[in-house]
Scaffold this motif. Structure first.
Motif, short mmCIF file in Angstrom:
data_model
loop_
_atom_site.label_atom_id
_atom_site.label_comp_id
_atom_site.label_asym_id
_atom_site.label_seq_id
_atom_site.Cartn_x
_atom_site.Cartn_y
_atom_site.Cartn_z
N THR A 199 0.85 -1.19 0.00
CA THR A 199 0.00 0.00 0.00
C THR A 199 0.88 1.23 0.00
OG1 THR A 199 -1.71 -1.18 1.24
CG2 THR A 199 -1.82 1.22 1.24
N LEU A 200 0.62 2.13 -0.95
CA LEU A 200 1.35 3.40 -0.97
C LEU A 200 0.72 4.34 0.04
CD1 LEU A 200 1.78 4.10 -4.78
CD2 LEU A 200 3.51 3.32 -3.19
N PRO A 201 1.52 5.05 0.80
CA PRO A 201 0.97 6.03 1.73
C PRO A 201 0.13 7.07 1.01
CG PRO A 201 3.29 5.66 2.18
CD PRO A 201 2.98 4.97 0.88
N VAL A 202 -0.90 7.56 1.67
CA VAL A 202 -1.83 8.51 1.06
C VAL A 202 -1.12 9.75 0.54
CG1 VAL A 202 -2.48 9.69 3.21
CG2 VAL A 202 -4.10 9.57 1.31
N ALA A 203 -0.10 10.22 1.23
CA ALA A 203 0.62 11.42 0.78
C ALA A 203 1.27 11.18 -0.58
CB ALA A 203 1.66 11.83 1.81
N MET A 204 1.82 9.98 -0.78
CA MET A 204 2.44 9.65 -2.08
C MET A 204 1.38 9.53 -3.16
SD MET A 204 5.43 6.93 -1.35
CE MET A 204 6.93 7.41 -0.52
N ARG A 205 0.26 8.88 -2.84
CA ARG A 205 -0.81 8.74 -3.84
C ARG A 205 -1.33 10.11 -4.26
NH1 ARG A 205 -2.84 4.87 -0.17
NH2 ARG A 205 -4.73 6.11 0.12
N ARG A 206 -1.49 10.99 -3.32
CA ARG A 206 -1.97 12.34 -3.66
C ARG A 206 -0.94 13.07 -4.51
NH1 ARG A 206 -4.49 13.56 2.21
NH2 ARG A 206 -6.52 12.61 1.82
N ARG A 207 0.31 12.93 -4.16
CA ARG A 207 1.38 13.61 -4.90
C ARG A 207 1.43 13.13 -6.36
NH1 ARG A 207 6.00 16.49 -2.76
NH2 ARG A 207 6.88 17.45 -4.60
N LEU A 208 1.11 11.83 -6.55
CA LEU A 208 1.10 11.25 -7.90
C LEU A 208 -0.22 11.48 -8.63
CD1 LEU A 208 2.82 7.84 -7.12
CD2 LEU A 208 3.73 9.66 -8.57
N GLY A 209 -1.20 12.01 -7.91
CA GLY A 209 -2.50 12.25 -8.53
C GLY A 209 -3.29 10.98 -8.74
N LEU A 210 -3.04 9.97 -7.91
CA LEU A 210 -3.76 8.71 -8.01
C LEU A 210 -5.05 8.79 -7.22
CD1 LEU A 210 -0.82 6.21 -7.55
CD2 LEU A 210 -1.94 6.84 -9.67
N ALA A 211 -6.07 8.13 -7.72
CA ALA A 211 -7.37 8.11 -7.05
C ALA A 211 -7.25 7.36 -5.73
CB ALA A 211 -8.41 7.43 -7.94
N ASP A 212 -8.25 7.54 -4.87
CA ASP A 212 -8.25 6.85 -3.58
C ASP A 212 -8.28 5.34 -3.75
OD1 ASP A 212 -8.09 9.16 -2.10
OD2 ASP A 212 -10.25 9.41 -1.99
N SER A 213 -8.94 4.87 -4.79
CA SER A 213 -8.93 3.43 -5.07
C SER A 213 -8.54 3.24 -6.53
CB SER A 213 -10.31 2.82 -4.81
OG SER A 213 -11.26 3.39 -5.68
N GLY A 214 -7.70 2.29 -6.76
CA GLY A 214 -7.26 2.03 -8.13
C GLY A 214 -6.11 2.93 -8.53
N GLY A 215 -5.81 2.92 -9.79
CA GLY A 215 -4.68 3.68 -10.31
C GLY A 215 -3.64 2.73 -10.87
N VAL A 216 -2.80 3.23 -11.74
CA VAL A 216 -1.80 2.40 -12.41
C VAL A 216 -0.43 3.04 -12.24
CG1 VAL A 216 -1.03 1.50 -14.64
CG2 VAL A 216 -3.47 1.61 -14.11
N LEU A 217 0.54 2.21 -11.90
CA LEU A 217 1.92 2.63 -11.83
C LEU A 217 2.76 1.69 -12.67
CD1 LEU A 217 2.32 3.32 -8.02
CD2 LEU A 217 2.15 5.01 -9.83
N HIS A 218 3.85 2.20 -13.22
CA HIS A 218 4.81 1.38 -13.96
C HIS A 218 5.94 1.04 -12.99
CE1 HIS A 218 7.39 -0.08 -17.15
NE2 HIS A 218 8.35 0.66 -16.62
N ALA A 219 6.31 -0.24 -12.93
CA ALA A 219 7.39 -0.68 -12.05
C ALA A 219 8.60 -1.09 -12.87
CB ALA A 219 6.92 -1.85 -11.20
N HIS A 220 9.78 -0.63 -12.45
CA HIS A 220 11.03 -1.00 -13.11
C HIS A 220 12.01 -1.45 -12.03
CE1 HIS A 220 14.54 -1.00 -15.68
NE2 HIS A 220 15.16 -0.28 -14.75
N LEU A 221 12.52 -2.67 -12.18
CA LEU A 221 13.52 -3.19 -11.25
C LEU A 221 14.88 -3.11 -11.91
CD1 LEU A 221 14.39 -4.62 -8.65
CD2 LEU A 221 13.90 -6.79 -9.81
N ASP A 222 15.77 -2.33 -11.33
CA ASP A 222 17.14 -2.25 -11.81
C ASP A 222 17.89 -3.41 -11.16
OD1 ASP A 222 19.90 -1.75 -12.14
OD2 ASP A 222 19.52 0.41 -12.31
#
Length: 84
Positions: free
Chosen positions: A14-37
């Motif tokens: 779970t991403l903290p609410v402050a990070m979700r808000r900063r990214l402009g993600l909705a309270d439920s759902g949303g899409v992020l791209h993950a990259h593992l170096d």
């Protein structure tokens, strides 16, 4: 902004609410791209670009006066004719 995020036994985090808000993600759902170096072991999560952002990036590489490509089949046919 840094945070420690716990991963559950089901592999969920779970991403903290402050990070979700900063990214402009909705309270439920949303899409992020993950990259593992794999060299550094860093996991980087980013918000995928919007269609408008992609369009802006692409348009920087198009020569001025270039007509938009509306029919891909017609384009390939014309290229085949030029090579013949």
């Amino acid at each position: 902004m840094d945070a420690n995020i716990t991963v559950t036994s089901k592999g969920q985090a779970t991403l903290p609410v402050a990070m979700r808000r900063r990214l402009g993600l909705a309270d439920s759902g949303g899409v992020l791209h993950a990259h593992l170096d794999e060299d550094t072991g860093e996991l980087v999560l980013t918000k995928p670009p919007t269609i408008s952002e992609l369009s802006e990036r692409i348009s920087r590489h198009i020569k001025p006066g270039t007509r938009p490509l509306l029919n891909v089949d017609q384009f390939y046919q014309s290229q085949r004719e030029l090579r013949s």
